[in-house]
Design an enzyme around this catalytic site. Structure first.
Site, short mmCIF file in Angstrom:
data_model
loop_
_atom_site.label_atom_id
_atom_site.label_comp_id
_atom_site.label_asym_id
_atom_site.label_seq_id
_atom_site.Cartn_x
_atom_site.Cartn_y
_atom_site.Cartn_z
N LEU A 176 8.87 -1.13 10.70
CA LEU A 176 7.52 -0.74 11.09
C LEU A 176 7.32 -0.68 12.60
CD1 LEU A 176 4.76 -0.20 9.72
CD2 LEU A 176 4.14 -2.49 10.43
N GLN A 230 1.34 2.69 -0.64
CA GLN A 230 1.02 3.14 0.72
C GLN A 230 2.27 3.48 1.54
OE1 GLN A 230 -1.00 0.55 3.95
NE2 GLN A 230 -2.40 2.21 3.48
N PHE A 257 -8.26 0.29 15.04
CA PHE A 257 -7.27 0.46 13.98
C PHE A 257 -7.67 1.64 13.12
CE2 PHE A 257 -3.71 -1.92 12.02
CZ PHE A 257 -3.24 -2.58 13.13
N ARG A 317 -4.12 5.80 6.80
CA ARG A 317 -2.68 6.01 6.67
C ARG A 317 -2.29 7.11 5.69
NH1 ARG A 317 -1.17 -0.43 6.88
NH2 ARG A 317 -1.61 -0.55 9.11
N ARG A 370 -5.31 1.48 1.46
CA ARG A 370 -5.73 0.32 2.25
C ARG A 370 -5.88 0.70 3.72
NH1 ARG A 370 -3.00 -3.73 5.52
NH2 ARG A 370 -0.93 -2.88 5.13
N HIS A 415 5.20 1.00 2.57
CA HIS A 415 4.68 -0.15 3.30
C HIS A 415 3.91 -1.13 2.45
CE1 HIS A 415 3.35 -2.30 6.81
NE2 HIS A 415 2.07 -2.05 6.58
N HIS A 467 3.32 4.05 5.30
CA HIS A 467 2.85 3.86 6.67
C HIS A 467 3.38 5.01 7.50
CE1 HIS A 467 2.13 2.15 10.58
NE2 HIS A 467 1.51 1.11 10.04
N GLU A 494 0.54 0.07 13.53
CA GLU A 494 -0.59 0.95 13.85
C GLU A 494 -1.27 0.51 15.15
OE1 GLU A 494 -2.65 2.42 10.31
OE2 GLU A 494 -4.41 1.53 11.24
C1 LIG Z 1 6.16 -5.13 8.76
C2 LIG Z 1 4.77 -5.37 8.19
C3 LIG Z 1 3.69 -5.47 9.05
C4 LIG Z 1 2.41 -5.70 8.52
N1 LIG Z 1 1.35 -5.80 9.40
C5 LIG Z 1 0.12 -6.06 8.89
C6 LIG Z 1 -0.98 -6.25 9.78
O1 LIG Z 1 -0.84 -6.21 10.99
N2 LIG Z 1 -2.20 -6.49 9.23
C7 LIG Z 1 -2.40 -6.55 7.88
O2 LIG Z 1 -3.52 -6.79 7.45
N3 LIG Z 1 -1.35 -6.41 7.03
C8 LIG Z 1 -0.11 -6.17 7.51
N4 LIG Z 1 0.94 -6.01 6.63
C9 LIG Z 1 0.72 -6.29 5.21
C10 LIG Z 1 0.65 -7.81 5.01
O3 LIG Z 1 1.50 -8.45 5.93
C11 LIG Z 1 1.06 -8.23 3.60
O4 LIG Z 1 0.37 -7.46 2.65
C12 LIG Z 1 0.73 -9.70 3.38
O5 LIG Z 1 1.24 -10.50 4.42
C13 LIG Z 1 1.27 -10.16 2.03
O6 LIG Z 1 1.12 -11.57 1.94
P1 LIG Z 1 1.33 -12.31 0.57
O7 LIG Z 1 1.00 -13.73 0.80
O8 LIG Z 1 0.62 -11.60 -0.50
O9 LIG Z 1 2.90 -12.15 0.25
P2 LIG Z 1 4.21 -12.40 1.13
O10 LIG Z 1 3.94 -12.82 2.51
O11 LIG Z 1 5.08 -11.20 0.91
O12 LIG Z 1 4.87 -13.65 0.40
C14 LIG Z 1 5.44 -13.57 -0.89
C15 LIG Z 1 6.00 -14.92 -1.25
O13 LIG Z 1 6.39 -14.92 -2.62
C16 LIG Z 1 7.66 -15.52 -2.76
N5 LIG Z 1 8.28 -14.97 -3.98
C17 LIG Z 1 8.33 -13.68 -4.39
N6 LIG Z 1 8.99 -13.58 -5.57
C18 LIG Z 1 9.35 -14.84 -5.90
C19 LIG Z 1 10.07 -15.42 -7.00
N7 LIG Z 1 10.56 -14.67 -7.99
N8 LIG Z 1 10.25 -16.75 -7.01
C20 LIG Z 1 9.79 -17.53 -6.01
N9 LIG Z 1 9.11 -17.05 -4.95
C21 LIG Z 1 8.89 -15.72 -4.91
C22 LIG Z 1 8.38 -15.16 -1.47
O14 LIG Z 1 9.45 -16.04 -1.23
C23 LIG Z 1 7.23 -15.35 -0.46
O15 LIG Z 1 7.10 -16.69 -0.11
C24 LIG Z 1 2.22 -5.80 7.13
C25 LIG Z 1 3.31 -5.71 6.28
C26 LIG Z 1 4.56 -5.46 6.80
C27 LIG Z 1 5.71 -5.31 5.82
#
Ligand SMILES: Cc1cc2nc3c(=O)[nH]c(=O)nc-3n(C[C@H](O)[C@H](O)[C@H](O)COP(=O)(O)OP(=O)(O)OC[C@H]3O[C@@H](n4cnc5c(N)ncnc54)[C@H](O)[C@@H]3O)c2cc1C
Length: 575
Positions: free
Chosen positions: A243, A231, A118, A277, A389, A348, A233, A246
């Site tokens: 996306l 960031q 990666f 990135r 990141r 991203h 991507h 990577e």
């Molecule tokens: C397409 C994509 C691919 C990725 N691939 C990778 C990867 O391969 N490896 C890696 O390390 N990272 C990757 N990332 C980054 C990583 O996935 C995210 O940074 C990480 O999953 C974020 O998780 P989280 O739990 O912080 O938030 P999220 O999974 O975004 O969850 C946020 C939660 O908050 C809730 N929420 C938000 N606002 C409110 C509100 N006002 N009221 C109630 N609920 C609310 C939403 O409903 C959701 O349940 C990727 C990101 C993307 C977009």
């Protein structure tokens, strides 16, 4: 009023891992997760490429120290090294724990977890489930939450944090189904609300990534850390921005320009397509500016470059990165086995966020903590990513710091009482806020204001920045904020009123946008993802520190917070 011991906002990887830690340790605690989507639809489910950990299954020379060094170097030396040490030391343990829960990682022929290359990682250490890693992990975590009886409020939108005299007491939330407003009171409140990609017009993020948690914290008077570090991507599929992981370059794909050259040889000769990135996104930006981009008819001077997989062969593509093949096929009709994919940088990830210490406790300022308030995941800034990141470190952060924050909360609960909250005050306030949105006699459409705002953020605070661009962006933002008080909602009803949610989200987006622009304007240097054409050098003398931005209706105040350096002295960053 609803009472719980713990209320967690966000059902993605960070929130669900924290909830699981709490109920696994003490099943008698009443733990609830609120999410504005169904938790399974959190953006975490879309994570593709993998999760980093020095398991040494593929590369015996790897170590947590090497992972820590790559992370700190990738961060352009802005990451807090105590937090990075925890991240990389605990990585192997959290991944094995996920495996024991039943996460279906891809395997080596001998049955151990497979690991791929990666960007910015000097060893093959990214564990993966094909290119659907987030899906595999999140489904397992949510199944476990259900097994342990965690209460899930899905499709409830959290509108505000109840913070009185420096103590977090609960939340106000709105049921999207029927318009009901509820106050939740708890001994501990945690934010795990993810990122804000929708601040910009082209993003890999979900429609729900609107930075609500960040704006709710900012409106409660709490600082946001390092918001200027956004960031890009390198490989968003052109023109949609979704996306292309990577992992595709990790498995060997090339980036080529209109002359057919692998142009990364100019920008990062030792890492080529697997440079971090920020460097790869800027390289694509410079190729496009130099007229070496490609048009849809294949001629030079266009808006994208090619991601070329053709030399990889069908079998490898279909077994290692089937989802990326499918995306290009479904969205553009491209067969990546025989045709290159058009790509350009897409927004991203948010390196900044709600400042927390390594136990997940939220900072109220540079030297104080907020009683009863916790955060983890993309919405938090601990800071393990600093100014940039590395791929596959974010899922890891969610799991390591979700678990740690859950452990901190579990320890704190026995000494805490349910706080007193004036429920009717908060209900009336929320009703008035919603009613005034419904009654507003304006003429702007939400979509129109949002699109203009997103276009401005992309134009004035993109891959390349300078003071005059950002000042123009801030001036335009004032205009959009004025338009916000004149938006008109067609739907005046209570059931599934998605216009109300879009209006609340637009407010979040604009607060976050303002914090990004102000923090970026004040940082007069280039570091990681923050590239200032008017200040092209990194300036450790003045800016080897974290930004803390405080929001108020009158404007944004900026102060700075020291970086923790324990293992690696800052050096020039070359690849
Ligand atoms: C397409 C994509 C691919 C990725 N691939 C990778 C990867 O391969 N490896 C890696 O390390 N990272 C990757 N990332 C980054 C990583 O996935 C995210 O940074 C990480 O999953 C974020 O998780 P989280 O739990 O912080 O938030 P999220 O999974 O975004 O969850 C946020 C939660 O908050 C809730 N929420 C938000 N606002 C409110 C509100 N006002 N009221 C109630 N609920 C609310 C939403 O409903 C959701 O349940 C990727 C990101 C993307 C977009």
């Amino acid at each position: 009023m609803i009472d719980h011991d713990v209320i967690i906002v966000g059902g993605g990887l960070a929130g669900s891992r924290a909830a699981l830690e709490i109920v696994r340790t003490d099943p008698t605690l009443s733990v609830a997760v609120v999410a504005k989507t169904h938790p399974i639809r959190s953006h975490s489910v879309a994570a593709q490429g993998g999760i980093a950990a020095a398991l040494k299954n593929v590369d015996p020379a790897d170590s947590w120290e090497a992972h820590a060094f790559d992370t700190v170097k990738g961060s352009d030396y802005l990451a807090d090294q105590d937090a990075v040490e925890i991240l990389t030391r605990e990585a192997a343990d959290v991944v094995i724990d996920l495996e024991h829960m039943g996460v279906l990682f891809s395997r080596l022929p001998d049955g151990r977890i497979a690991q791929r290359a990666f960007g910015g990682h000097a060893h093959n250490r990214t564990c993966y489930a094909a290119d659907k890693t987030g899906h595999a992990i999140l489904h397992e975590l949510i199944c476990n939450l259900m097994r342990y009886g965690v209460k899930i409020y899905d499709e409830w939108y959290v509108m505000r944090l109840i913070l009185e005299e420096g103590q977090a007491k609960g939340l106000v939330m709105y049921h999207i189904l029927d318009g009901q407003i509820q106050v939740v009171r708890a001994k501990a409140v945690m934010f795990a609300t993810g990122g804000y990609g929708r601040v910009f017009n082209t993003t890999s993020n979900d429609y729900a990534s609107t930075g609500d948690g960040l704006s709710i914290a900012a409106l409660a008077g709490l600082p946001l850390e390092d918001m200027e570090f956004v960031q890009f991507h390198p490989t968003g599929l052109y023109p949609v921005g979704v996306l292309i992981s990577e992992a595709v370059r990790g498995e060997g794909a090339y980036l080529i320009n209109s002359a057919g050259d692998r142009f990364m040889a100019t920008y990062a000769p030792s890492r080529m397509e697997l440079a971090p990135r920020d460097i790869t996104s800027r390289a694509i930006g410079r190729e496009l500016r130099a007229g070496r981009g490609i048009h849809s008819d294949g001629t030079a001077g266009g808006p994208f470059v090619y991601l070329d997989l053709r030399h990889m062969g069908r079998e490898k593509i279909m077994s290692r990165i089937p989802f990326c093949w499918e995306e290009a096929h479904r969205l553009l009709g491209i067969d990546a086995v025989t045709q290159p994919m058009p790509v350009r940088p897409t927004i991203h990830y948010s390196m900044g966020g709600i400042p927390v210490n390594t136990a997940g406790q939220v900072r109220g300022s540079s030297d104080s903590l907020v009683d009863g308030l916790y955060a983890a995941g993309e919405t938090a800034c601990v800071s393990v990513h600093g100014a940039n990141r590395l791929g596959s470190n974010s899922l890891l952060e969610c799991v390591v710091y979700g678990r740690r924050t859950g452990a901190t909360i579990t320890q704190a609960i026995p000494t805490r009482k349910l706080p007193n909250v004036d429920e009717s005050h908060y209900i009336t306030e929320a009703q008035q806020q919603l009613q005034s949105l419904l009654d507003q006699p304006g003429h702007y459409r939400i979509n129109q204001v949002r699109q203009a705002f997103q276009d401005a953020m992309t134009e004035f605070c993109g891959v390349f920045r300078n003071a005059s661009l950002m000042e123009t962006g801030l001036a335009q933002l004032q205009g959009f904020q004025a338009q916000y008080s004149q938006i008109y909602l067609d739907d005046k009803g209570k059931h599934w009123n998605t216009e109300i949610i879009e209006a609340l989200e637009l407010r979040s987006l604009m607060i976050v946008g303002q914090m990004i622009l102000e923090s970026a304007l004040q940082r007069q240097e280039s570091r990681g993802a923050h590239c200032r054409e008017d200040y092209p050098q990194r300036d450790d003398t003045n800016f080897l520190q974290h930004t803390l931005a405080y929001y108020s209706a009158a404007g944004i105040d900026i102060s700075y917070h020291p970086v923790t350096i324990t293992m690696f002295e800052p050096q020039e960053r070359k690849y």
